[in-house]
Motif scaffolding. Structure first.
Motif, PDB file in Angstrom:
ATOM      1  N   MET A   1      -9.764 -62.810  -5.422  1.00  0.00           N
ATOM      2  CA  MET A   1      -8.777 -61.756  -4.836  1.00  0.00           C
ATOM      3  C   MET A   1      -9.171 -61.570  -3.243  1.00  0.00           C
ATOM      4  O   MET A   1     -10.015 -61.802  -2.823  1.00  0.00           O
ATOM      5  CB  MET A   1      -9.334 -60.389  -5.660  1.00  0.00           C
ATOM      6  CG  MET A   1      -8.937 -59.183  -4.654  1.00  0.00           C
ATOM      7  SD  MET A   1      -9.173 -57.620  -5.736  1.00  0.00           S
ATOM      8  CE  MET A   1     -11.088 -57.653  -5.415  1.00  0.00           C
TER       9      MET A   1
ATOM     10  N   THR B   1      -7.824 -59.362  -0.234  1.00  0.00           N
ATOM     11  CA  THR B   1      -7.628 -58.024  -0.149  1.00  0.00           C
ATOM     12  C   THR B   1      -7.275 -57.644   1.378  1.00  0.00           C
ATOM     13  O   THR B   1      -6.611 -56.504   1.452  1.00  0.00           O
ATOM     14  CB  THR B   1      -9.034 -56.973  -0.448  1.00  0.00           C
ATOM     15  OG1 THR B   1     -10.001 -57.274   0.442  1.00  0.00           O
ATOM     16  CG2 THR B   1      -9.229 -57.420  -1.871  1.00  0.00           C
TER      17      THR B   1
ATOM     18  N   LYS C   1      -3.674 -55.805   1.594  1.00  0.00           N
ATOM     19  CA  LYS C   1      -3.470 -54.684   1.180  1.00  0.00           C
ATOM     20  C   LYS C   1      -4.010 -53.387   1.732  1.00  0.00           C
ATOM     21  O   LYS C   1      -3.751 -52.488   2.196  1.00  0.00           O
ATOM     22  CB  LYS C   1      -4.147 -54.771  -0.394  1.00  0.00           C
ATOM     23  CG  LYS C   1      -3.360 -55.766  -1.418  1.00  0.00           C
ATOM     24  CD  LYS C   1      -2.180 -54.852  -1.798  1.00  0.00           C
ATOM     25  CE  LYS C   1      -1.248 -55.640  -2.581  1.00  0.00           C
ATOM     26  NZ  LYS C   1      -0.013 -55.327  -3.037  1.00  0.00           N
ATOM     27  N   VAL C   2      -5.319 -53.744   2.124  1.00  0.00           N
ATOM     28  CA  VAL C   2      -6.176 -52.890   2.977  1.00  0.00           C
ATOM     29  C   VAL C   2      -5.519 -52.866   4.113  1.00  0.00           C
ATOM     30  O   VAL C   2      -5.535 -51.410   4.673  1.00  0.00           O
ATOM     31  CB  VAL C   2      -7.495 -53.341   3.124  1.00  0.00           C
ATOM     32  CG1 VAL C   2      -8.485 -52.459   3.986  1.00  0.00           C
ATOM     33  CG2 VAL C   2      -8.416 -53.420   1.927  1.00  0.00           C
TER      34      VAL C   2
ATOM     35  N   ARG D   1      -2.790 -50.364   3.705  1.00  0.00           N
ATOM     36  CA  ARG D   1      -2.949 -48.967   3.267  1.00  0.00           C
ATOM     37  C   ARG D   1      -3.331 -48.253   4.482  1.00  0.00           C
ATOM     38  O   ARG D   1      -2.923 -47.141   4.745  1.00  0.00           O
ATOM     39  CB  ARG D   1      -4.005 -49.037   2.064  1.00  0.00           C
ATOM     40  CG  ARG D   1      -4.503 -47.687   1.664  1.00  0.00           C
ATOM     41  CD  ARG D   1      -3.120 -47.038   0.851  1.00  0.00           C
ATOM     42  NE  ARG D   1      -3.756 -45.829   0.520  1.00  0.00           N
ATOM     43  CZ  ARG D   1      -2.867 -44.700   0.168  1.00  0.00           C
ATOM     44  NH1 ARG D   1      -1.514 -44.858   0.585  1.00  0.00           N
ATOM     45  NH2 ARG D   1      -3.261 -43.830  -0.336  1.00  0.00           N
TER      46      ARG D   1
ATOM     47  N   ASP E   1       0.909 -49.710  -1.167  1.00  0.00           N
ATOM     48  CA  ASP E   1      -0.378 -50.778  -1.213  1.00  0.00           C
ATOM     49  C   ASP E   1      -1.493 -49.859  -1.949  1.00  0.00           C
ATOM     50  O   ASP E   1      -2.313 -49.353  -1.244  1.00  0.00           O
ATOM     51  CB  ASP E   1      -0.639 -51.158   0.064  1.00  0.00           C
ATOM     52  CG  ASP E   1      -0.013 -52.387   0.618  1.00  0.00           C
ATOM     53  OD1 ASP E   1       0.578 -53.085  -0.216  1.00  0.00           O
ATOM     54  OD2 ASP E   1       0.230 -52.424   1.803  1.00  0.00           O
TER      55      ASP E   1
ATOM     56  N   ILE F   1      -4.677 -49.859  -3.624  1.00  0.00           N
ATOM     57  CA  ILE F   1      -5.687 -50.657  -3.850  1.00  0.00           C
ATOM     58  C   ILE F   1      -6.448 -50.449  -5.232  1.00  0.00           C
ATOM     59  O   ILE F   1      -6.777 -51.536  -5.847  1.00  0.00           O
ATOM     60  CB  ILE F   1      -6.721 -50.367  -2.561  1.00  0.00           C
ATOM     61  CG1 ILE F   1      -6.398 -50.970  -1.388  1.00  0.00           C
ATOM     62  CG2 ILE F   1      -8.284 -51.073  -3.160  1.00  0.00           C
ATOM     63  CD1 ILE F   1      -7.180 -50.347  -0.182  1.00  0.00           C
TER      64      ILE F   1
ATOM     65  N   PHE G   1      -4.181 -52.535  -7.500  1.00  0.00           N
ATOM     66  CA  PHE G   1      -4.345 -53.792  -7.336  1.00  0.00           C
ATOM     67  C   PHE G   1      -5.733 -54.519  -7.731  1.00  0.00           C
ATOM     68  O   PHE G   1      -5.870 -55.601  -8.511  1.00  0.00           O
ATOM     69  CB  PHE G   1      -4.662 -54.083  -5.588  1.00  0.00           C
ATOM     70  CG  PHE G   1      -4.753 -55.634  -4.995  1.00  0.00           C
ATOM     71  CD1 PHE G   1      -3.756 -56.589  -5.485  1.00  0.00           C
ATOM     72  CD2 PHE G   1      -5.928 -55.874  -4.453  1.00  0.00           C
ATOM     73  CE1 PHE G   1      -3.887 -58.041  -4.999  1.00  0.00           C
ATOM     74  CE2 PHE G   1      -6.028 -57.103  -4.049  1.00  0.00           C
ATOM     75  CZ  PHE G   1      -5.045 -58.394  -4.130  1.00  0.00           C
ATOM     76  N   TYR G   2      -6.827 -53.693  -7.742  1.00  0.00           N
ATOM     77  CA  TYR G   2      -8.014 -54.036  -8.160  1.00  0.00           C
ATOM     78  C   TYR G   2      -8.085 -53.967  -9.943  1.00  0.00           C
ATOM     79  O   TYR G   2      -8.499 -55.133 -10.463  1.00  0.00           O
ATOM     80  CB  TYR G   2      -9.276 -53.135  -7.726  1.00  0.00           C
ATOM     81  CG  TYR G   2     -10.699 -53.562  -8.307  1.00  0.00           C
ATOM     82  CD1 TYR G   2     -11.231 -54.755  -7.838  1.00  0.00           C
ATOM     83  CD2 TYR G   2     -11.029 -52.844  -9.184  1.00  0.00           C
ATOM     84  CE1 TYR G   2     -12.632 -55.097  -8.423  1.00  0.00           C
ATOM     85  CE2 TYR G   2     -12.333 -53.248  -9.872  1.00  0.00           C
ATOM     86  CZ  TYR G   2     -13.141 -54.379  -9.261  1.00  0.00           C
ATOM     87  OH  TYR G   2     -14.199 -54.649  -9.923  1.00  0.00           O
TER      88      TYR G   2
ATOM     89  N   PHE H   1      -6.608 -57.405 -10.990  1.00  0.00           N
ATOM     90  CA  PHE H   1      -7.714 -58.351 -10.780  1.00  0.00           C
ATOM     91  C   PHE H   1      -8.787 -58.279 -12.010  1.00  0.00           C
ATOM     92  O   PHE H   1      -9.188 -59.420 -12.620  1.00  0.00           O
ATOM     93  CB  PHE H   1      -8.396 -58.217  -9.360  1.00  0.00           C
ATOM     94  CG  PHE H   1      -9.667 -59.006  -9.471  1.00  0.00           C
ATOM     95  CD1 PHE H   1      -9.631 -60.215  -9.097  1.00  0.00           C
ATOM     96  CD2 PHE H   1     -10.942 -58.260  -9.462  1.00  0.00           C
ATOM     97  CE1 PHE H   1     -10.902 -61.079  -8.787  1.00  0.00           C
ATOM     98  CE2 PHE H   1     -12.020 -59.135  -9.046  1.00  0.00           C
ATOM     99  CZ  PHE H   1     -11.945 -60.336  -9.081  1.00  0.00           C
TER     100      PHE H   1
ATOM    101  N   TYR I   1      -5.180 -63.332  -6.715  1.00  0.00           N
ATOM    102  CA  TYR I   1      -4.460 -62.200  -6.467  1.00  0.00           C
ATOM    103  C   TYR I   1      -4.556 -61.831  -4.771  1.00  0.00           C
ATOM    104  O   TYR I   1      -5.465 -61.949  -4.241  1.00  0.00           O
ATOM    105  CB  TYR I   1      -5.255 -60.932  -7.068  1.00  0.00           C
ATOM    106  CG  TYR I   1      -4.854 -61.128  -8.439  1.00  0.00           C
ATOM    107  CD1 TYR I   1      -3.941 -59.998  -8.862  1.00  0.00           C
ATOM    108  CD2 TYR I   1      -5.733 -61.679  -9.384  1.00  0.00           C
ATOM    109  CE1 TYR I   1      -3.548 -59.957 -10.440  1.00  0.00           C
ATOM    110  CE2 TYR I   1      -5.332 -61.545 -10.651  1.00  0.00           C
ATOM    111  CZ  TYR I   1      -4.618 -60.770 -11.212  1.00  0.00           C
ATOM    112  OH  TYR I   1      -4.186 -60.505 -12.631  1.00  0.00           O
TER     113      TYR I   1
END
Length: 54
Positions: A13, A15, A18-19, A22, A29, A31, A34-35, A38, A53
């Motif tokens: 993954m 991130t 995404k972070v 956000r 986005d 999180i 998304f997690y 994953f 991912y």
């Protein structure tokens, strides 16, 4: 990059995007969402699977 499952399988993954999205205020986005994707893949991975991912 977070990688789990080695050596039987490889689910990773990344991130950063995404972070960053956000933190910039982009509410699309998610999180946790998304997690969760994953995590589902990592839990159901079979030997030889390679997934990333982004």
């Amino acid at each position: 990059m977070l990688i789990v499952g080695e050596p039987q399988f490889h689910v990773s993954m990344m991130t950063f995007d995404k972070v960053r999205g956000r933190l910039s205020g982009d509410t699309s986005d998610s999180i946790p969402f998304f997690y969760a994707g994953f995590l589902d893949c990592a839990r159901s991975a079979e030997p030889g699977v390679r997934a990333t991912y982004v």
